[in-house]
Design a protein around this motif. Structure first.
Motif, short mmCIF file in Angstrom:
data_model
loop_
_atom_site.label_atom_id
_atom_site.label_comp_id
_atom_site.label_asym_id
_atom_site.label_seq_id
_atom_site.Cartn_x
_atom_site.Cartn_y
_atom_site.Cartn_z
N GLY A 169 3.33 4.99 9.93
CA GLY A 169 2.26 4.38 9.00
C GLY A 169 1.95 6.05 8.26
N CYS A 170 0.88 5.71 7.63
CA CYS A 170 0.27 7.00 6.90
C CYS A 170 -0.06 8.27 7.65
CB CYS A 170 -0.54 6.37 5.78
SG CYS A 170 -0.21 5.41 4.77
N TYR A 207 5.88 0.56 6.10
CA TYR A 207 5.74 1.93 5.55
C TYR A 207 6.78 2.75 5.69
CZ TYR A 207 0.76 0.43 7.11
OH TYR A 207 -0.28 -0.10 7.26
N SER A 208 6.86 3.56 4.53
CA SER A 208 8.04 4.40 4.57
C SER A 208 7.98 5.50 5.77
CB SER A 208 7.84 5.22 3.22
OG SER A 208 8.70 6.45 3.35
N CYS A 209 6.77 6.06 6.05
CA CYS A 209 6.57 7.01 7.13
C CYS A 209 6.68 6.41 8.57
CB CYS A 209 5.43 7.99 7.02
SG CYS A 209 5.49 8.71 5.13
N PRO A 226 -1.94 11.69 2.18
CA PRO A 226 -1.14 11.95 3.34
C PRO A 226 0.34 12.14 2.81
CG PRO A 226 -1.42 9.56 3.46
CD PRO A 226 -2.34 10.17 2.19
N CYS A 227 0.61 12.04 1.59
CA CYS A 227 2.01 11.99 1.08
C CYS A 227 1.85 12.27 -0.58
CB CYS A 227 2.68 10.57 1.34
SG CYS A 227 1.76 9.35 0.65
N MET A 262 0.78 -1.08 -0.02
CA MET A 262 -0.07 0.15 -0.01
C MET A 262 0.85 1.21 0.20
SD MET A 262 0.48 -1.19 2.86
CE MET A 262 -0.21 -2.01 4.41
N CYS A 263 1.90 0.98 0.44
CA CYS A 263 2.91 2.29 0.52
C CYS A 263 3.75 2.14 -0.69
CB CYS A 263 3.64 2.40 1.51
SG CYS A 263 5.06 3.55 1.61
N PRO A 264 3.53 3.07 -1.86
CA PRO A 264 4.33 3.15 -2.96
C PRO A 264 5.67 3.46 -2.72
CG PRO A 264 2.64 4.50 -3.04
CD PRO A 264 2.66 4.54 -1.82
N THR A 265 6.18 4.08 -1.61
CA THR A 265 7.61 4.10 -1.55
C THR A 265 8.27 2.74 -1.19
OG1 THR A 265 7.32 6.51 -0.85
CG2 THR A 265 9.45 5.11 -0.11
N VAL A 272 3.64 10.74 -2.41
CA VAL A 272 4.07 9.47 -3.31
C VAL A 272 3.05 8.92 -4.06
CG1 VAL A 272 5.19 7.31 -2.89
CG2 VAL A 272 5.42 9.14 -0.99
N LYS A 273 1.93 9.06 -3.41
CA LYS A 273 0.68 8.44 -4.19
C LYS A 273 0.71 8.87 -5.70
CE LYS A 273 -0.39 6.17 -0.47
NZ LYS A 273 -0.74 6.84 0.43
N GLY A 321 2.47 10.64 7.28
CA GLY A 321 2.72 11.21 6.09
C GLY A 321 3.05 12.73 6.09
S1 SF4 Z 1 1.92 8.36 4.19
FE1 SF4 Z 1 4.00 7.40 4.23
S2 SF4 Z 1 3.77 5.55 4.81
FE2 SF4 Z 1 1.61 6.16 3.83
S3 SF4 Z 1 1.79 5.41 1.56
FE3 SF4 Z 1 2.37 7.80 2.02
S4 SF4 Z 1 4.81 7.45 2.16
FE4 SF4 Z 1 4.05 5.55 2.33
#
Ligand code: SF4
Ligand SMILES: Nc1ncnc2c1ncn2[C@@H]1O[C@H](COP(=O)(O)OP(=O)(O)O)[C@@H](O)[C@H]1O
Ligand SMILES: [Mg+2]
Lengths: 148, 458
Positions: B302-303, B297-299, B194-195, B139-142, B197-198, B306
C-alpha cells in the motif's frame, strides 16, 4: 480456412494444467484490444473464452482454441479430446456441474460456465461425442458502423 | 493530439540506456532508442517501477517544490496517512501535524478523519449497490490509470466515491475561504505524497474534472525539515495523542486498511502491480463476482510502500498495524459520527463529479480491416524472432518488438539475430551455392520487404 481478410490463431490447451489456466484467454483479449475491438465486446469475449478454456483444463485431456477475426465478426472455437458430454441439455443448466471436490475447493464448479458462454456470445454452438470430445463455437458480431 | 501528463521524466544526461527500466515496466511503456530510455506516453500508468530500478537515478519524479507555498495567502498541508508511519513509534499524528505548522504551513489537516468518513460512505454505497461486482477502489491513481489503459472493460467497476484527499481539499477550501473572506484560489491545499503519481490525479484527473488540490509535495523532500521542526514541539501525553486518531482512517496508509473497515462485506485487498494484474485478470474472467469490493494499490504493502517514503515499507506497515491494535486495545474510537456521514452521503457529498473514461491503447490501425492485417503481420514477424526477450533491439520483449516493427517504430534489422541473418543473406547472394545453409530463421530471407511495409505509415 480461406480467410484472406481475417486473422486466425490457434492455441493449445493442456488438460489438467491449472498453473497456466487462463493464459490463453488473456492472450485472446490482448489481441482483440490491439485490433481495436470495443471494450464491452471484449469483456464478454474474455468471460466466455475463459470459461471454455477452463472446461478443457478441467474435463478434457487436451484441446485447441482457435480465434478467427474478420472485420464483421470474430469467432472463438474450442475443440477438445476428452470425456465429452453425455447430456448437453443438462450440462447447459445453470448450477449443473460434475466438478470434483478438489476443483470446487479451488473455486471452480459453480456450474455457470456453459450458461455464461451462451449468455455472453452472440451465437453459440456446442457438439459433443461422449468418450471422444467436445467442440464449442462462439461468435461475436462487430458493429460495422464506421467510427473514429 | 491527446497529451498525457506524467509524473516522471527521464534525465537524458544521466540515462545510459541500461534497459533496467524497460524490463521492469509492467505496461511495456519504455523503449530504448539511440541509447536513451523513452517513455511512451499513452502506455505509461505512472507506477514508478522505473524510478525504483534505475541505477543512475535518471528517472526523476515530478512533485511540487516547497516554495510553491508562497503563491498562496493561506496554506494547508494534507499529509497522506503514510506520513504517520515514517517516524519513531512515539511520534504520533498530533505531533507530526504540529511539526508541519512549525514548518511554514498555516494549517495541517488530519486526513485520517476524512478517510474514516469515506470508509463509511463506501459501506453505504456497497449496501445499496446492485450492479456488476466487484467494485474497485480508486485512491491509488496508478490503479485508475491501469484500468483506463489495460482494463477499459472494467471501467464501470471503479467506485464513484471520491478520494479522501480530494474531499478534504474541497472542504478545506470552502471552509477557509468563508472564515478568512478569501477567494478559494488564494487558499493552497497541498497533499504530502508518498508517490509522484498523485501529481497526475491533480494535474489531469482521470474523470476530467478539476482537482481541489493545488499541489503535491514529496514526503522525502520534507522529511528532514519536518524531523527538526518537531524537536521544538511540546509533548502531550501518549494517551491524549492516541485519542485523536481515527481508527477507521489510519489504516488507509496500508493495504487492507480499507477492507478492515467494511464490516460484513466480502472484500479483498491486493498490493503490488504484478499481484494486482492477477486479481484484475480474475475480475475480467468473471471469477470474483462474489466479492463486493477490491482494494488495490500499485505499491507493495500500500501507500507505505510509495517510492517517495523514507521508512522501510514493512516497518511502516507494521507501525500502522500496531497503532490500530493499540487503539483497539485501549478502546479508543475517535471516529466520524456515522449519522453525520449518512446525512452528507444523502446530499451526494462523497460522490465523484464526472465519470472516469476508458483510455485504451491505440489499436494497430484506426479501422478494423487494417488493424487485423497489422496484427497478422505482427504475429508473422514474431514467429521469426528468437523469443528470448533479450531487449537488445530496444523493445522490452520480442512481441513488443514485432509490434514496433509493424507500427514503423523499429526496423527488423534492429534485432541482432535478424541483422546476422541479413549478412548471411548477402553472402548467399554473392555465393548462391550455399543457399540452404540458412535454416535459422525464415525472416532473414525477406527482411527488406517487411521493413518497407513498416515504413509506409510514417
Ligand atoms: S503510494 Fe503507491 S499505492 Fe499509494 S497511491 Fe501512490 S502509487 Fe498508489
Ligand atoms: N469440455 C468439456 N468436456 C467434458 N465435459 C464438459 C466440458 N465442458 C463442460 N462439461 C460438463 O458440463 C458441466 C457444466 O459445465 P459448466 O457450465 O462449465 O460448469 P462447471 O465447469 O462449473 O462444472 C461440467 O461439470 C462438465 O460435466
Ligand atoms: Mg466450467
Amino acid at each position: 480456412m480461406g480467410i484472406e481478410n481475417g486473422l486466425s490463431q490457434t492455441f493449445e490447451i493442456t488438460g489438467n494444467d491449472f498453473s497456466k489456466a487462463g493464459s490463453i484467454s488473456t492472450t485472446v483479449k490482448e489481441i482483440l484490444q490491439e485490433i481495436g475491438i470495443d471494450s464491452s465486446v471484449i469483456r464478454r469475449a474474455a468471460i466466455a473464452s475463459y470459461e471454455a478454456e477452463m472446461n478443457v483444463v478441467m474435463y478434457a485431456d487436451k484441446g485447441q482454441l482457435i480465434l478467427t477475426v474478420t472485420p464483421e465478426k470474430f469467432t472463438i472455437s474450442v475443440e477438445d479430446e476428452g470425456q465429452g458430454i453425455e447430456n448437453i441439455e443438462l450440462a447447459m443448466q445453470e448450477g449443473y456441474s460434475t466438478a470434483t471436490e478438489e476443483m470446487r475447493e479451488m473455486g471452480f464448479g459453480a456450474g455457470m460456465g456453459l450458461p455464461n458462454i451462451k449468455k455472453n456470445s452472440d451465437e453459440f454452438e456446442i457438439a459433443s461425442i461422449p468418450g471422444k470430445g467436445t467442440s464449442l463455437k462462439m461468435t461475436f458480431n462487430l458493429d460495422t458502423k464506421k467510427e473514429k | 493530439m491527446n497529451h498525457y501528463f506524467h509524473s516522471l521524466r527521464i534525465d537524458e544526461g544521466k540515462c545510459d540506456g541500461r534497459m533496467k527500466c524497460m524490463k521492469a515496466c509492467p505496461t511495456q511503456a519504455i523503449r530504448v532508442r539511440k541509447g536513451k530510455a523513452l517513455i511512451l506516453e499513452d502506455r505509461c500508468i505512472d507506477c514508478g517501477e522505473c524510478i525504483t530500478v534505475c541505477p543512475n537515478s535518471a528517472i526523476i519524479p515530478l512533485t511540487d517544490p516547497f516554495g510553491e507555498l508562497a503563491k498562496f495567502r493561506h496554506t494547508v498541508a494534507i499529509p497522506s496517512p503514510a506520513l504517520y508511519a515514517q517516524f519513531g513509534r512515539e511520534i504520533l499524528p498530533d505531533k507530526i501535524l504540529a511539526g508541519l505548522k512549525q514548518l511554514g504551513f498555516d494549517d495541517a489537516f488530519d486526513l485520517a478523519q476524512t478517510c474514516g468518513e469515506v470508509s463509511f460512505a463506501i459501506q453505504e454505497y456497497l449496501r445499496e449497490y446492485k450492479g456488476p461486482k466487484p467494485l474497485i477502489s480508486n485512491m491509488c491513481p496508478t490503479i485508475v490509470r491501469l484500468v483506463q489503459v489495460k482494463y477499459p472493460d472494467l471501467i464501470d467497476l471503479i467506485i464513484p466515491i471520491d478520494t479522501p484527499r480530494e474531499i478534504a481539499a474541497r472542504d478545506i477550501k470552502r471552509k477557509k475561504s468563508n472564515l478568512f473572506g478569501l477567494k478559494e484560489h488564494k487558499i493552497g491545499t497541498f497533499y504530502l505524497t508518498p508517490c509522484p503519481v498523485k501529481m497526475i490525479s491533480i494535474k489531469q484527473p482521470a474523470e476530467k474534472g478539476k482537482s481541489h488540490l493545488d499541489g503535491a509535495i514529496s514526503i522525502s523532500d520534507i522529511y528532514g525539515l519536518l524531523l527538526s521542526a518537531m524537536e521544538d514541539i511540546k509533548k502531550v501525553s501518549y494517551r491524549k495523542a492516541l485519542e485523536s486518531i481515527c481508527i477507521l482512517g489510519i489504516g488507509w496508509a496500508m493495504v487492507g486498511g480499507v477492507c478492515r473497515t467494511l464490516r460484513l462485506k466480502n472484500s479483498l485487498a491486493v498490493s503490488g502491480l504484478p499481484e494486482v494484474l492477477k486479481v484484475f485478470n480474475d475480475i475480467e474472467r468473471g471469477r470474483l463476482r462474489n466479492i463486493d469490493f477490491v482494494e488495490a494499490y500499485s505499491c507493495a504493502q500500500g501507500c507505505v510502500g510509495g517510492s517517495l517514503t523514507i521508512e522501510n515499507l514493512y516497518i511502516s506497515y507494521n507501525k500502522i498495524l500496531k497503532l490500530i491494535e493499540t487503539l483497539e486495545f485501549e478502546k479508543i474510537k475517535a471516529c466520524p459520527d456515522i449519522r453525520e456521514v449518512r446525512k452528507l452521503y444523502a446530499q451526494n457529498y462523497f460522490f465523484i463529479k464526472g465519470k472516469v473514461e476508458p483510455r485504451p491503447l491505440k489499436p494497430l490501425a484506426p479501422d478494423l480491416a487494417t488493424a487485423i492485417q497489422k496484427r497478422k503481420e505482427k504475429e508473422k514477424i514474431y514467429e521469426t524472432l528468437p523469443k528470448i526477450d533479450c531487449g537488445a533491439c530496444g523493445s522490452p520483449t520480442c512481441l513488443t518488438f514485432a509490434e514496433d516493427v509493424v507500427l514503423g517504430e523499429a526496423k527488423l534489422t534492429d534485432c541482432i539475430f535478424n541483422l546476422a541473418q541479413k549478412f548471411r543473406g548477402l553472402r548467399e547472394e554473392s555465393c548462391p551455392a550455399v543457399d540452404k545453409s540458412a535454416p535459422l530463421n525464415p525472416a532473414g530471407s525477406n527482411p527488406s520487404k517487411k521493413r518497407k511495409k513498416g515504413k509506409v505509415k510514417k
